[in-house]
Motif scaffolding. Structure first.
Motif, PDB file in Angstrom:
ATOM      1  N   ARG A 237       0.872  -1.186   0.000  1.00 39.67           N
ATOM      2  CA  ARG A 237       0.000   0.000   0.000  1.00 39.67           C
ATOM      3  C   ARG A 237       0.902   1.226   0.000  1.00 39.67           C
ATOM      4  O   ARG A 237       1.757   1.356   0.883  1.00 39.67           O
TER       5      ARG A 237
ATOM      6  N   ALA B  25      -0.764  -2.200 -10.040  1.00 40.06           N
ATOM      7  CA  ALA B  25      -1.871  -3.019  -9.524  1.00 40.06           C
ATOM      8  C   ALA B  25      -1.579  -4.505  -9.705  1.00 40.06           C
ATOM      9  O   ALA B  25      -1.917  -5.331  -8.851  1.00 40.06           O
TER      10      ALA B  25
ATOM     11  N   ASN C 279      -1.614  -1.216  -4.016  1.00 40.15           N
ATOM     12  CA  ASN C 279      -2.608  -0.143  -4.168  1.00 40.15           C
ATOM     13  C   ASN C 279      -1.934   1.197  -3.896  1.00 40.15           C
ATOM     14  O   ASN C 279      -1.170   1.313  -2.944  1.00 40.15           O
TER      15      ASN C 279
ATOM     16  N   THR D 258      -7.935   1.983  -5.149  1.00 42.72           N
ATOM     17  CA  THR D 258      -6.639   2.391  -5.691  1.00 42.72           C
ATOM     18  C   THR D 258      -6.803   3.520  -6.700  1.00 42.72           C
ATOM     19  O   THR D 258      -7.863   3.642  -7.334  1.00 42.72           O
TER      20      THR D 258
END
Ligand code: NAP
Length: 286
Positions: free
Chosen positions: A149, A187, A192, A261
C-alpha cells in the motif's frame, strides 16, 4: 463530541499487526500523527527523515506507547540511495515492508517572480522527486511479497491555484498524477496506490509558513491566522489534527482499503469546497 473523543481510533488494535509501515517525515506533524494511528492499529514502524534526534526520539516514544517495534532511519528523500538503505534496514530489522506513506515535504510562501531556482528545485525535489524515489525504493520488497500500500500526502491548493505557492502546488499536482499512474502500473503486483489531501492543520511546519512578515498588511499570516481562517471558512468549524489524516491512511492500509486504488481523498472539513480564496501577497521567506 469532545476533542478527547475525536482522538480515539476507530480501528481494532490488531488490525495491522504483523505489518510494517515506512513513513517519510514521520518524526513530526502530520507524519507523526499518521505513524501514531498506524501503531495504534498494530503496525510496526520505520520513520524516515533528516533530523536524527527527532526521528529516533519519535520512534522510541511510539514504541513505548503502543508496544510495537519502531525504528528511526535518517536520510533525505531527495537521495534515492538513502531511501534504499533505510528500506533495507527496515526489512532486516522489522521483517517486511507493507506500507509506504510519502509524507515528507518542504514549503514556504514566495512570490513566483522572487522564487530562486534553488527554492523552486528544493520543494519540487522534496515533494515530487521524494515521492518518486521512495515509491521506487519500496517497490522490490512489495513485488517480492505481492502486496503493498502506497499512500502519498498531497494537498488541495492546486485544485484552483494558490499564489505564492507555485512550487508546492506544482509538486503536489505531480504527486496526484503519479498516484493515478502508479495505481494502474503497479496493480498487477498487488500494490494499491492512493493519496490523501489534507486541509489546514496547524503543525510546526505550517505555523512557520504562516509566520507574519514585518510588512504584511493582510490577516493571512500570524499566530491567530489559521484559527481565524477556520472559524470563518472551514464548514466543520475547526482546523484539522494529524490524527484526522492518520485515520484515513489507516483505513487505506486496512483490509477495508483492498479495492481502493488510484483515489485521492480530500480530508479537510469541507474547506476546499467552501472557502473563498484570499490572495496573499507577501513572502515570508528569509
Ligand atoms: P512539517 O511539520 O513541515 O513536517 C515535515 C516533515 O517532513 C518533517 O518531519 C521533516 O523532518 C520531514 N522532511 C522535510 N524535508 C525532508 C527531506 N528532504 N527528507 C526527509 N524528510 C524531510 O509538515 P506537515 O505540516 O506535518 O505536513 C506533512 C505533509 O502534509 C506534507 O506532505 C504537506 O505538504 C502535507 N500537507 C500539510 C498541510 C497542513 O496544513 N499541515 C496541508 C496540506 C498538505 P526533518 O526535518 O527531520 O527532515
Amino acid at each position: 463530541m469532545s476533542a478527547a473523543d475525536r482522538s480515539k481510533s476507530v480501528f481494532a488494535p490488531d488490525i495491522l499487526s504483523g505489518q510494517v509501515a515506512f513513513v517519510t517525515g514521520g518524526g513530526s506533524g502530520i507524519g507523526y500523527g499518521i505513524a501514531e494511528s498506524l501503531a495504534s492499529a498494530g503496525a510496526s514502524l520505520a520513520l524516515f527523515s533528516r533530523n536524527q534526534e527527532r526521528v529516533e526520539g519519535a520512534a522510541a516514544r511510539l514504541a513505548e506507547k503502543y508496544g510495537r517495534p519502531a525504528i528511526g532511519t535518517v536520510g533525505d528523500v531527495r537521495e534515492p540511495e538513502a531511501l534504499e538503505a533505510a528500506v533495507a534496514r527496515t526489512r532486516e530489522e522489522l521483517g517486511s515492508l507493507d506500507f509506504l506513506v510519502n509524507n515528507a515535504a518542504g514549503n514556504f510562501y514566495a512570490p513566483t517572480a522572487d522564487l530562486t531556482v534553488n527554492g523552486w528545485r528544493s520543494v519540487i525535489e522534496i515533494d515530487l522527486f521524494g515521492t518518486f524515489h521512495a515509491s521506487r525504493a519500496v517497490l522490490p520488497a512489495m513485488i517480492e511479497s505481492g502486496y503493498g500500500r502506497i499512500i502519498s500526502i498531497s494537498m488541495t491548493l492546486h485544485y484552483r491555484g494558490w499564489p505564492l505557492m507555485a512550487h508546492a502546488t506544482a509538486a503536489k499536482a505531480g504527486v496526484d498524477a503519479l498516484t493515478r499512474t502508479l495505481a494502474i502500473e503497479w496493480a498487477r503486483h498487488g500494490i494499491n496506490v492512493n493519496a490523501v489531501a489534507p486541509g489546514p492543520i496547524p503543525t510546526e511546519g505550517v505555523k512557520k509558513a504562516f509566520a507574519k512578515p514585518a510588512d504584511a498588511s493582510t490577516d493571512m499570516f500570524g499566530e491567530r491566522a489559521l484559527d481565524a481562517f477556520a472559524e470563518r471558512y472551514i464548514p466543520v468549524g475547526r482546523t484539522g489534527q494529524p490524527h484526522d489524516i492518520g485515520q484515513m491512511v489507516t483505513y487505506l492500509c486496512s483490509p477495508g482499503g483492498d479495492w481502493v486504488t488510484g483515489a485521492i481523498f480530500v480530508v479537510d472539513g469541507g474547506e476546499s469546497l467552501a472557502s473563498p480564496r484570499a490572495i496573499p501577497t507577501h513572502s515570508n521567506k528569509d
